[in-house]
Design a protein around this motif. Structure first.
Motif, PDB file in Angstrom:
ATOM      1  N   TYR A   3      13.265   0.562  29.667  1.00 23.70           N
ATOM      2  CA  TYR A   3      12.141   0.149  28.816  1.00 23.70           C
ATOM      3  C   TYR A   3      12.638  -0.631  27.604  1.00 23.70           C
ATOM      4  O   TYR A   3      12.090  -1.674  27.261  1.00 23.70           O
ATOM      5  CB  TYR A   3      11.336   1.376  28.375  1.00 23.70           C
ATOM      6  N   ASP A   4      13.684  -0.130  26.950  1.00 25.13           N
ATOM      7  CA  ASP A   4      14.225  -0.800  25.765  1.00 25.13           C
ATOM      8  C   ASP A   4      14.746  -2.192  26.104  1.00 25.13           C
ATOM      9  O   ASP A   4      14.579  -3.132  25.319  1.00 25.13           O
ATOM     10  CB  ASP A   4      15.321   0.038  25.113  1.00 25.13           C
ATOM     11  N   GLU A   5      15.380  -2.332  27.258  1.00 18.92           N
ATOM     12  CA  GLU A   5      15.868  -3.650  27.685  1.00 18.92           C
ATOM     13  C   GLU A   5      14.700  -4.603  27.921  1.00 18.92           C
ATOM     14  O   GLU A   5      14.744  -5.770  27.516  1.00 18.92           O
ATOM     15  CB  GLU A   5      16.715  -3.526  28.951  1.00 18.92           C
ATOM     16  N   TYR A   6      13.676  -4.096  28.592  1.00 21.78           N
ATOM     17  CA  TYR A   6      12.481  -4.918  28.841  1.00 21.78           C
ATOM     18  C   TYR A   6      11.847  -5.339  27.519  1.00 21.78           C
ATOM     19  O   TYR A   6      11.531  -6.515  27.314  1.00 21.78           O
ATOM     20  CB  TYR A   6      11.472  -4.144  29.688  1.00 21.78           C
ATOM     21  N   LEU A   7      11.674  -4.382  26.634  1.00 23.31           N
ATOM     22  CA  LEU A   7      11.036  -4.657  25.352  1.00 23.31           C
ATOM     23  C   LEU A   7      11.826  -5.695  24.549  1.00 23.31           C
ATOM     24  O   LEU A   7      11.245  -6.574  23.929  1.00 23.31           O
ATOM     25  CB  LEU A   7      10.900  -3.355  24.549  1.00 23.31           C
TER      26      LEU A   7
END
Length: 87
Positions: A3-7
């Motif tokens: 999620y953090d990478e996507y964000l």
């Protein structure tokens, strides 16, 4: 991909909107969860606070827009003592 990478791949403005929405949703969930863990319905809490059940529903939906005095009454009616810490 996490999620953090996507964000982190999103534009900054969109990241900020998502984070703000997540904060609001977390606050809404917490008030409802606390009330439910105590075993009190919105109607019961409303009666103790002297307001209508829809007022409690709105209060639990608003999250960050709650007045401190209202938050104090909410927790007082639930029988919860505490303090507010601002960081």
């Amino acid at each position: 991909m996490t999620y953090d990478e996507y964000l982190s791949q999103l534009p900054k403005e969109r990241q900020d909107r998502i984070k703000k929405l997540a904060d609001v949703l977390q606050k809404e969930y917490e008030l409802r969860r606390i009330r439910e863990e105590i075993g009190m319905t919105q109607s019961q809490l409303a009666s103790l606070m002297g307001v209508s059940q829809p007022s409690i529903a709105n209060l639990e939906k608003k999250g960050a827009d709650i007045k401190l005095s209202t938050l104090h009454r909410y927790f007082d009616a639930l029988g919860i003592e505490g303090s507010i810490q601002i960081k």
